[in-house]
Design an enzyme around this catalytic site. Structure first.
Site, PDB file in Angstrom:
ATOM      1  N   GLY A   1       0.810  -1.217   0.000  1.00 55.38           N
ATOM      2  CA  GLY A   1       0.000   0.000   0.000  1.00 55.38           C
ATOM      3  C   GLY A   1       0.835   1.254   0.000  1.00 55.38           C
ATOM      4  N   ALA A   2       1.896   1.273  -0.819  1.00 53.25           N
ATOM      5  CA  ALA A   2       2.878   2.369  -0.757  1.00 53.25           C
ATOM      6  C   ALA A   2       2.660   3.451  -1.803  1.00 53.25           C
ATOM      7  CB  ALA A   2       4.293   1.794  -0.910  1.00 53.25           C
TER       8      ALA A   2
ATOM      9  N   SER B   1       0.363   5.785  -1.658  1.00 54.73           N
ATOM     10  CA  SER B   1      -0.194   7.009  -1.074  1.00 54.73           C
ATOM     11  C   SER B   1      -0.051   6.943   0.442  1.00 54.73           C
ATOM     12  CB  SER B   1      -1.678   7.185  -1.460  1.00 54.73           C
ATOM     13  OG  SER B   1      -2.451   6.115  -0.929  1.00 54.73           O
TER      14      SER B   1
ATOM     15  N   TYR C   1     -12.897  -3.345  11.122  1.00 54.42           N
ATOM     16  CA  TYR C   1     -11.552  -2.748  11.090  1.00 54.42           C
ATOM     17  C   TYR C   1     -10.848  -2.952  12.433  1.00 54.42           C
ATOM     18  CZ  TYR C   1      -7.955   0.895  10.753  1.00 54.42           C
ATOM     19  OH  TYR C   1      -6.759   1.575  10.749  1.00 54.42           O
TER      20      TYR C   1
END
Length: 399
Positions: free
Chosen positions: A128-129, A131, A290
């Protein structure tokens, strides 16, 4: 003093000022030496004080060290587009003595954490790099020489993120690879491609996450939030654990959340309830899903550290701060509005990502960042000092 006067060394106001004919220079690794042009000699000691000095810290941000055709070192200022043979670090020299380690706090940025670190021999994978915290983490690692792999689902955004980093430093070793944590097949393909390249893996940052997602099942038949936030990373580490062991000392950094405290995974009998991990639609609430996924991150990190630390692989989990303004809240307009109002009171993205670098540099057992209970709403700019608490044993007892 008579000898100094005879040698012409007493006509300066400051004891650090050099006599005529002397020049201060520095070696490639930052040690200061002195050249006497009249006698054609060099020495380490200052000609007046007799002290040895060295340059404090690394080159300033935006500067790079190069070597010309004659083998002489010069310095490039990429920000102001100029070159010089004068080492800019010489403006900040210190006496040759042990420097106390800096105390980090809530204002510390990622670049400050990595100051003086040469990561040119490290390979880093960050999920997930493209942003948010993941991008800032990748950028900071790459600017310090590491070979960084952006493991992202959206390749167009990942390629754009790579371009932003290489535009800042043309020599940055950064690339994008496809990884969709919502697909265990994609996770397996990523691991196979990575292993085929015969690269080491020194740091794995499990950063990717989603929040406030509507109920949906992945292609593997599992609830999306649970699989992306936890199970996909669990499977990724499982597939890459041999590479991590062969790359020791290695690190796994899991980005969790303070919200893990607001849930549990056991039923009324004290046993783990599988339906809580991947609930059916009628029992689903996005924030609770979550929270449970982030609790899984904590438990996974604790057990992984217990199993892997004897093999030279350390695992750390962290809470980067609440109400961070990233794309994680894009699925729900109310959450986006809340994050927008909170944005002026929360830490910068660089300060948030600094916690990941603290974990990457820690030596020893697992540490979790704990924000004091009264600060559960905002992890603010003035948070100082960092609160490191809770050992793996305490986590097991509590959870």
């Amino acid at each position: 003093m008579a000898a100094l006067k005879y040698a012409g060394m007493d006509d300066t106001d400051s004891e650090d000022e050099l006599p005529p004919g002397w020049e201060e220079r520095s070696t490639k690794d930052g040690w200061v030496y002195y050249a006497n042009h009249e006698e054609m000699k060099t020495q380490w000691e200052h000609p007046k004080t007799g002290k040895k000095k060295r340059c404090a810290g690394a080159l300033p941000y935006g500067w790079e060290q190069e070597t010309d055709d004659k083998g002489q070192v010069f310095y490039v200022d990429h920000i102001n587009k100029r070159t010089t043979y004068f080492d800019p670090r010489q403006a900040f020299t210190v006496e040759d003595m042990q420097v106390k380690p800096k105390r980090y706090d809530g204002n510390t940025t990622a670049l400050e954490i990595l100051q003086d670190c040469d990561l040119s021999d490290k390979v880093v994978v960050i999920t997930g790099a493209n942003s948010g915290i993941g991008f800032e983490t990748a950028r900071s690692f790459a600017l310090h020489g590491a070979h960084v792999i952006l493991a992202c689902r959206n390749q167009s955004r990942a390629i754009k993120a790579v371009s932003l980093i290489t535009d800042e430093w043309r020599k940055a070793r950064v690339e994008a690879m496809t990884l969709d944590l919502a697909s265990l097949r994609s996770v397996r393909e990523f691991a196979e491609i990575f292993k085929a390249r015969k690269l080491p893996l020194h740091i794995l940052v499990c950063n990717a996450a989603v929040c406030t997602q509507p109920w949906n099942l992945t292609e593997d038949g599992l609830e999306t939030t649970f699989q992306i936030c936890h199970l996909g990373h669990f499977y990724l580490v499982e597939l890459l654990q041999d590479v991590l062991r062969h790359s020791t000392p290695a690190r796994v950094v899991v980005v969790s959340s303070e919200s893990h405290r607001f849930t549990d995974l056991v039923d009324s009998c004290g046993k783990v309830e599988p339906n809580l991990l991947s609930p059916p639609q009628k029992e689903y609430w996005s924030m609770l899903a979550y929270n449970r996924a982030k609790l899984c991150n904590i438990l996974f990190s604790s057990e992984l550290h217990r199993r892997m630390s004897p093999h030279g692989v350390t695992c750390n989990a962290l809470h980067p701060g609440n109400m961070m303004y990233t794309s994680i809240h894009r699925s729900w307009w109310l959450m986006t509005l809340l994050f927008t109002f909170a944005r002026p009171f929360t830490k910068s993205m660089s300060a948030r990502s600094a916690l990941g670098f603290s974990c990457a540099k820690l030596q020893g057992p697992l540490f979790i960042l704990k924000v004091p209970p009264s600060w559960c709403i905002f992890s603010c700019l003035f948070l100082s000092p960092l609160y490191w608490l809770d050992t793996p044993t305490e986590w097991k007892t509590k959870c």
